[in-house]
Enzyme design. Structure first.
Site, PDB file in Angstrom:
ATOM      1  N   HIS B  80       0.860  -1.181   0.000  1.00 26.72           N
ATOM      2  CA  HIS B  80       0.000   0.000   0.000  1.00 26.72           C
ATOM      3  C   HIS B  80       0.904   1.241   0.000  1.00 26.72           C
ATOM      4  O   HIS B  80       2.074   1.178   0.404  1.00 26.72           O
ATOM      5  CB  HIS B  80      -0.901  -0.013   1.242  1.00 26.72           C
ATOM      6  CG  HIS B  80      -2.020  -1.008   1.162  1.00 26.72           C
ATOM      7  ND1 HIS B  80      -3.166  -0.908   1.923  1.00 26.72           N
ATOM      8  CD2 HIS B  80      -2.184  -2.115   0.401  1.00 26.72           C
ATOM      9  CE1 HIS B  80      -3.979  -1.921   1.645  1.00 26.72           C
ATOM     10  NE2 HIS B  80      -3.403  -2.669   0.725  1.00 26.72           N
ATOM     11  N   GLU B  82       1.143   3.839   1.844  1.00 26.25           N
ATOM     12  CA  GLU B  82       1.742   4.264   3.123  1.00 26.25           C
ATOM     13  C   GLU B  82       2.936   3.380   3.479  1.00 26.25           C
ATOM     14  O   GLU B  82       3.971   3.862   3.945  1.00 26.25           O
ATOM     15  CB  GLU B  82       0.705   4.171   4.253  1.00 26.25           C
ATOM     16  CG  GLU B  82      -0.497   5.097   4.098  1.00 26.25           C
ATOM     17  CD  GLU B  82      -1.671   4.417   3.392  1.00 26.25           C
ATOM     18  OE1 GLU B  82      -1.444   3.530   2.533  1.00 26.25           O
ATOM     19  OE2 GLU B  82      -2.816   4.776   3.704  1.00 26.25           O
ATOM     20  N   CYS B 115      -5.854   2.064   5.712  1.00 26.25           N
ATOM     21  CA  CYS B 115      -6.631   0.865   6.012  1.00 26.25           C
ATOM     22  C   CYS B 115      -6.157   0.295   7.353  1.00 26.25           C
ATOM     23  O   CYS B 115      -5.218   0.810   7.969  1.00 26.25           O
ATOM     24  CB  CYS B 115      -6.460  -0.178   4.905  1.00 26.25           C
ATOM     25  SG  CYS B 115      -4.877  -1.075   4.979  1.00 26.25           S
TER      26      CYS B 115
END
Lengths: 193, 193
Positions: B80, B82, B115
């Site tokens: 992801h 991040e 998330c």
């Protein structure tokens, strides 16, 4: 501007250790025993924290990919054992989704219950089972921070079709954690403010 | 036995995009605008999902490391935006702990609220601030799965000394998500059972 590549790789000794493992992976106890032994090896080799994980094909009793904690040596706070094992397994399978059509139902075994990050990573990985050895409280007992896990995380995983088993080889796994801290091992996740 | 190395690297176009950015990073709005533009670029270049993130030194107004979603092209469900930005930043800084003594207080800006996995990754990274553009509900509105986040996650981060800001450039960030799905972009995180 140029940004560096990040390489995550299990240490060289892991391949030899896996090759030398003679007990097989046919039962969940055997798979957990392997992962706990791998966590002890990571401490003995001083290649990271006292945590290991692995992805297995449980029906065939095959090891797909091992992982060990590499946070400090890799300069990577996300390189928890579970993330490493999932990354290596996905690299081997050539897909981000270990639950893709045509693949066997794969299982992640972790020497300690996943922290909040790794717990969040499980549904994205495509594994269909999670086996935990030590409890999160066993890690907290040696000063490790498990993060904020959602209450009801087991039910949430089960609702996603991911079967959860806990406490397999818990005593042996917790002993590795205790041995790590007794041996002066670094508690590197202790930042709390 | 041998296990493959896993390499995570931002696509080649990212360096040129960062070099071409002329608006600076002095304000949180400017940093968020950059990250939202980066998420749009990741869609336009078809190098991953509609998400971007970056680590900044907010006091100096410097970009440390960008990240984009690389899940499908990297065959890595943990890639992801991040996680990628944090990995690259830690590689550049040479430490797993971006909050280590001697480092400036660093900030993670994410084009969409993290998330469950990425939220769990934030405290381990050492960043002292988290800025979110789109809400998790904006991602869910296009069919993305955000996972099970602990209730009270903002307070939990603040209690760890990590300042949280939300809704910075939210409209622009949500528009990138909407454009992605309108353009037929793959919803790759939709496994729910």
């Amino acid at each position: 501007m140029h940004f560096p590549h990040v390489t995550i790789a299990v240490p060289d000794w892991v391949g030899a250790f896996c090759a030398s493992w003679s007990s097989g992976f046919a039962t969940v106890q055997a798979r957990a025993a392997f992962v706990v032994a791998l966590s002890q090896q990571n401490v003995s080799h001083e290649t990271g924290g006292p945590f290991a994980a692995a992805v297995f094909d449980p029906l065939e009793g095959h090891l797909i990919a091992p992982g060990v904690n590499l946070v400090v040596p890799s300069s990577c706070s996300a390189a928890h054992a579970e993330i490493v094992a999932l990354m290596v397994a996905q690299q081997i399978m050539g897909t981000h989704d270990l639950g893709a059509a045509g693949l066997p139902a794969l299982e992640l075994v972790s020497s300690t219950e996943p922290c909040a990050m790794c717990l969040g990573a499980v549904p994205w990985s495509g594994v269909r089972g999670l086996v935990c050895c030590a409890r999160g409280t066993d890690a907290e007992a040696i000063g490790m921070d498990e993060g904020e896990k959602p209450p009801g995380w087991i039910v949430a995983l089960e609702n996603r079709g991911i079967r959860v088993m806990r406490d397999v080889c818990r005593v042996e796994a917790a002993a590795v954690l205790q041995g790590y801290v007794a041996g002066g091992g670094l508690i590197y996740n202790g930042r709390c403010g």
